[in-house]
Design an enzyme around this catalytic site. Structure first.
Site, PDB file in Angstrom:
ATOM      1  NE  ARG A  77      30.531 111.070  31.542  1.00 38.16           N
ATOM      2  CZ  ARG A  77      31.745 111.375  31.064  1.00 38.16           C
ATOM      3  NH1 ARG A  77      32.804 111.297  31.865  1.00 38.16           N
ATOM      4  NH2 ARG A  77      31.886 111.759  29.816  1.00 38.16           N
ATOM      5  CG  HIS A  81      30.218 106.748  29.214  1.00 37.79           C
ATOM      6  ND1 HIS A  81      31.295 107.473  28.743  1.00 37.79           N
ATOM      7  CD2 HIS A  81      29.197 107.638  29.301  1.00 37.79           C
ATOM      8  CE1 HIS A  81      30.935 108.744  28.552  1.00 37.79           C
ATOM      9  NE2 HIS A  81      29.672 108.873  28.899  1.00 37.79           N
ATOM     10  CG  ASP A  82      29.165  98.510  30.807  1.00 37.43           C
ATOM     11  OD1 ASP A  82      29.730  98.099  29.764  1.00 37.43           O
ATOM     12  OD2 ASP A  82      28.729  97.736  31.686  1.00 37.43           O
ATOM     13  CB  VAL A  85      29.787 100.817  24.144  1.00 37.26           C
ATOM     14  CG1 VAL A  85      30.753 100.239  23.127  1.00 37.26           C
ATOM     15  CG2 VAL A  85      29.829 102.342  24.111  1.00 37.26           C
ATOM     16  N   GLY A  87      25.793  97.090  24.879  1.00 36.73           N
ATOM     17  CA  GLY A  87      24.962  96.743  26.030  1.00 36.73           C
ATOM     18  C   GLY A  87      25.741  96.802  27.336  1.00 36.73           C
ATOM     19  CG  ASP A  89      29.226  94.423  27.251  1.00 32.02           C
ATOM     20  OD1 ASP A  89      29.537  95.562  27.692  1.00 32.02           O
ATOM     21  OD2 ASP A  89      29.491  94.058  26.092  1.00 32.02           O
ATOM     22  CB  SER A  91      32.482  96.284  26.800  1.00 35.18           C
ATOM     23  OG  SER A  91      31.540  97.331  26.761  1.00 35.18           O
ATOM     24  CG  ASN A 109      34.656 106.004  27.703  1.00 24.70           C
ATOM     25  OD1 ASN A 109      33.659 106.631  28.047  1.00 24.70           O
ATOM     26  ND2 ASN A 109      34.595 104.850  27.069  1.00 24.70           N
ATOM     27  N   PRO A 178      27.067 110.212  23.118  1.00 26.06           N
ATOM     28  CG  PRO A 178      25.281 111.052  24.353  1.00 26.06           C
ATOM     29  CD  PRO A 178      26.043 109.796  24.087  1.00 26.06           C
ATOM     30  CG  HIS A 208      24.611 115.917  33.013  1.00 24.63           C
ATOM     31  ND1 HIS A 208      24.745 116.376  31.722  1.00 24.63           N
ATOM     32  CD2 HIS A 208      25.213 114.705  33.041  1.00 24.63           C
ATOM     33  CE1 HIS A 208      25.398 115.467  31.005  1.00 24.63           C
ATOM     34  NE2 HIS A 208      25.688 114.445  31.773  1.00 24.63           N
ATOM     35  CG  ASP A 256      22.783 121.328  40.266  1.00 23.14           C
ATOM     36  OD1 ASP A 256      22.644 122.577  40.197  1.00 23.14           O
ATOM     37  OD2 ASP A 256      22.152 120.611  41.069  1.00 23.14           O
ATOM     38  CG  ASP A 264      18.724 118.956  43.716  1.00 25.47           C
ATOM     39  OD1 ASP A 264      19.335 118.740  42.634  1.00 25.47           O
ATOM     40  OD2 ASP A 264      19.022 119.897  44.470  1.00 25.47           O
TER      41      ASP A 264
HETATM   42  C1  HEM Z   1      22.295 113.136  26.993  1.00 26.58           C
HETATM   43  C2  HEM Z   1      23.518 112.969  26.567  1.00 26.58           C
HETATM   44  C3  HEM Z   1      24.727 113.134  27.446  1.00 26.58           C
HETATM   45  C4  HEM Z   1      25.841 113.850  27.136  1.00 26.58           C
HETATM   46  C5  HEM Z   1      26.106 114.607  25.847  1.00 26.58           C
HETATM   47  C6  HEM Z   1      26.717 113.770  28.271  1.00 26.58           C
HETATM   48  C7  HEM Z   1      27.972 114.349  28.333  1.00 26.58           C
HETATM   49  C8  HEM Z   1      28.730 114.455  29.477  1.00 26.58           C
HETATM   50  C9  HEM Z   1      29.973 115.153  29.567  1.00 26.58           C
HETATM   51  C10 HEM Z   1      30.691 115.851  28.414  1.00 26.58           C
HETATM   52  C11 HEM Z   1      30.393 115.094  30.852  1.00 26.58           C
HETATM   53  C12 HEM Z   1      31.669 115.706  31.432  1.00 26.58           C
HETATM   54  C13 HEM Z   1      32.844 114.830  31.077  1.00 26.58           C
HETATM   55  C14 HEM Z   1      34.180 115.525  31.263  1.00 26.58           C
HETATM   56  O1  HEM Z   1      34.283 116.716  31.008  1.00 26.58           O
HETATM   57  O2  HEM Z   1      35.150 114.825  31.648  1.00 26.58           O
HETATM   58  C15 HEM Z   1      29.414 114.334  31.573  1.00 26.58           C
HETATM   59  C16 HEM Z   1      29.476 114.038  32.916  1.00 26.58           C
HETATM   60  C17 HEM Z   1      28.553 113.262  33.572  1.00 26.58           C
HETATM   61  N1  HEM Z   1      27.510 112.559  32.995  1.00 26.58           N
HETATM   62 FE1  HEM Z   1      26.799 112.817  31.143  1.00 26.58          FE
HETATM   63  N2  HEM Z   1      26.125 113.020  29.241  1.00 26.58           N
HETATM   64  C18 HEM Z   1      24.913 112.602  28.783  1.00 26.58           C
HETATM   65  C19 HEM Z   1      24.027 111.768  29.433  1.00 26.58           C
HETATM   66  C20 HEM Z   1      24.262 111.203  30.662  1.00 26.58           C
HETATM   67  C21 HEM Z   1      23.501 110.131  31.242  1.00 26.58           C
HETATM   68  C22 HEM Z   1      22.367 109.396  30.534  1.00 26.58           C
HETATM   69  C23 HEM Z   1      24.019 109.897  32.468  1.00 26.58           C
HETATM   70  C24 HEM Z   1      23.615 108.874  33.489  1.00 26.58           C
HETATM   71  C25 HEM Z   1      22.402 108.356  33.580  1.00 26.58           C
HETATM   72  C26 HEM Z   1      25.091 110.845  32.661  1.00 26.58           C
HETATM   73  C27 HEM Z   1      25.813 110.996  33.819  1.00 26.58           C
HETATM   74  C28 HEM Z   1      26.866 111.878  33.967  1.00 26.58           C
HETATM   75  C29 HEM Z   1      27.476 112.180  35.254  1.00 26.58           C
HETATM   76  C30 HEM Z   1      26.988 111.676  36.595  1.00 26.58           C
HETATM   77  C31 HEM Z   1      28.558 113.025  34.998  1.00 26.58           C
HETATM   78  C32 HEM Z   1      29.585 113.562  36.014  1.00 26.58           C
HETATM   79  C33 HEM Z   1      30.662 112.512  36.157  1.00 26.58           C
HETATM   80  C34 HEM Z   1      31.782 112.852  37.142  1.00 26.58           C
HETATM   81  O3  HEM Z   1      31.725 113.860  37.843  1.00 26.58           O
HETATM   82  O4  HEM Z   1      32.728 112.030  37.208  1.00 26.58           O
HETATM   83  N3  HEM Z   1      25.231 111.594  31.535  1.00 26.58           N
HETATM   84  N4  HEM Z   1      28.417 113.941  30.713  1.00 26.58           N
END
Ligand code: HEM
Ligand SMILES: *[C@@H]1O[C@H](CO)[C@@H](O)[C@H](O)[C@H]1NC(C)=O
Ligand SMILES: *[C@@H]1O[C@H](CO)[C@@H](O)[C@H](O)[C@H]1NC(C)=O
Ligand SMILES: *[C@@H]1O[C@H](CO)[C@@H](O)[C@H](O)[C@H]1NC(C)=O
Length: 336
Positions: A77, A81-82, A85, A87, A89, A91, A109, A178, A208, A256, A264
């Site tokens: 993640r 998030h890098d 914003v 690119g 980089d 940041s 963040n 997002p 996710h 999940d 998976d």
């Molecule tokens: C499609 C739009 C996306 C939204 C709206 C979104 C939103 C979120 C949110 C709200 C969380 C939980 C944060 C929290 O409650 O502290 C989360 C966790 C996570 N997101 Fe996304 N996400 C998106 C796309 C992505 C993408 C593109 C990736 C990576 C390629 C990603 C990887 C992850 C991972 C691995 C977690 C778990 C992190 C942890 O357990 O520390 N997400 N995301």
């Protein structure tokens, strides 16, 4: 050199062939050397200057995940998030100071992004092997790939050669990333803003399949939505109260519910059963244009893995900061 070549060109007809070759050669060298300074990443960027960078990163990521599986999700993640914003980089890694507000405390963040200490550990290890060569942004990209592999996901060659920014954008973090309340259209728009397609968005959401979310990120869904499996909602409510502002807002649930530490395709099958945890997860399968992709990835894990790799490489290519721009930070938390 050009002058000398021209002189030889006119000296005799027998040497003119050689000279033509020389000129061609100069042109080729010139073109290739120009190519080095365009915004281009490559998998062998550190081949000469730091051939052991991948082993150094991997050893630290491996130890971190052995200690806590969730860290793999957190590192993946962090790269997302890098990249969204300014690119990829680095940041996001810059600490706030009394005179500088970076991205760490921005809404998406703050109290949510994890793994900064692991990046510091990797950076010290990499600096010990090849000082001043490898960017923090590349370290994040490599750590994200290693995390996916260590949790049972696909492997790919990571393109490197990014440099680190001297600035960060808190406003960019607040507007480009997002929120979990996003509609499908909002997700499509925000990914398209960084050059990623709807398909990229759906397959990258498959990230996710690992990691956790806080109660505050999903309570709107478990209390207020109807496209949710009732027993799943009940189960999640038990640990996440409707009332705002309590310490329980930080309670965690797996993104999940089936295999939270395994890369998976069960994320997509959860959506088919209305068991997406975030609103932004379930909108991908809610009678709209992306339903067929969710069904396809739910049926075919290989397709998910292949498309995920291609999309990760595209995400890693967002607005690369390359020489002569940026710097190789000594400490990932502050500009040199
Ligand atoms: C499609 C739009 C996306 C939204 C709206 C979104 C939103 C979120 C949110 C709200 C969380 C939980 C944060 C929290 O409650 O502290 C989360 C966790 C996570 N997101 Fe996304 N996400 C998106 C796309 C992505 C993408 C593109 C990736 C990576 C390629 C990603 C990887 C992850 C991972 C691995 C977690 C778990 C992190 C942890 O357990 O520390 N997400 N995301
Ligand atoms: C970030 O979270 C802390 C609580 O951990 C809070 O005090 C601070 O106001 C938050 N920062 C922003 C910018 O919201
Ligand atoms: C759910 O909806 C109700 C009314 O529709 C609203 O008052 C409440 O704030 C919403 N809760 C969440 C957590 O979004
Ligand atoms: C809780 O907070 C969310 C977002 O901050 C807000 O939308 C919702 O209306 C609040 N719910 C209640 C019950 O106060």
């Amino acid at each position: 050199m050009i002058v000398k070549t021209n002189m030889r060109l006119f000296s005799s007809s027998s040497s003119s062939l050689c000279s033509t070759i020389t000129i061609t050669c100069i042109l080729v060298i010139f073109t290739v050397s120009m190519g080095c300074c365009q915004a281009q990443l490559s998998t062998d960027f550190y081949k000469k200057a730091c051939p052991n960078v991948f082993a150094a990163v991997n050893s630290v990521v491996k130890a971190a995940i052995a200690k806590e599986k969730r860290m793999g999700a957190s590192l993946l993640r962090l790269h997302f998030h890098d990249c969204f914003v300014q690119g990829c980089d680095g940041s996001i890694l810059l600490d706030d100071t009394s005179s500088f507000t970076g991205e760490k405390t921005a809404g998406p963040n703050n109290n949510s992004i994890r793994g900064y200490e692991v990046i510091d550990q990797i950076k010290s290890k990499v600096e010990a092997v090849c000082p001043g060569v490898v960017s923090c942004a590349d370290i994040v990209a490599i750590a994200a790939r290693d995390s996916v592999v260590l949790l049972g996901g696909p492997n790919w060659e990571v393109k490197v050669g990014r440099r680190d920014s001297k600035s960060a954008s808190p406003n960019g973090a607040n507007s480009a990333l997002p929120p979990p309340t996003s509609s499908l259209n909002n997700l499509i728009t925000l990914f398209s803003a960084v050059g990623l397609s709807t398909k990229d968005m759906v397959v990258l959401s498959g990230a996710h399949t690992i990691g956790k979310a806080r109660c505050t990120s999903f309570k709107g869904r478990i209390y207020n939505e109807s496209n949710i499996d009732p027993s799943f909602a009940t189960k999640r409510r038990a640990n996440c109260p409707f009332t705002n502002g309590t310490a329980r807002d930080n309670n965690l649930a797996p993104l999940d519910h089936k295999t939270p530490n395994f890369f998976d395709n069960s994320y997509f099958n959860n959506l088919l059963h209305k068991k997406g945890l975030l609103h932004s997860d379930q909108v991908l399968y809610d009678g709209g244009a992306t339903d067929s992709l969710v069904e396809a990835y739910g049926k075919n894990e290989q397709a998910f893995h292949n498309d995920f790799v291609a999309a990760m490489i595209r995400m890693g290519d967002i607005a690369p900061l390359t020489a002569p721009k940026g710097q190789i930070r000594k400490n990932c938390r502050k500009p040199n």
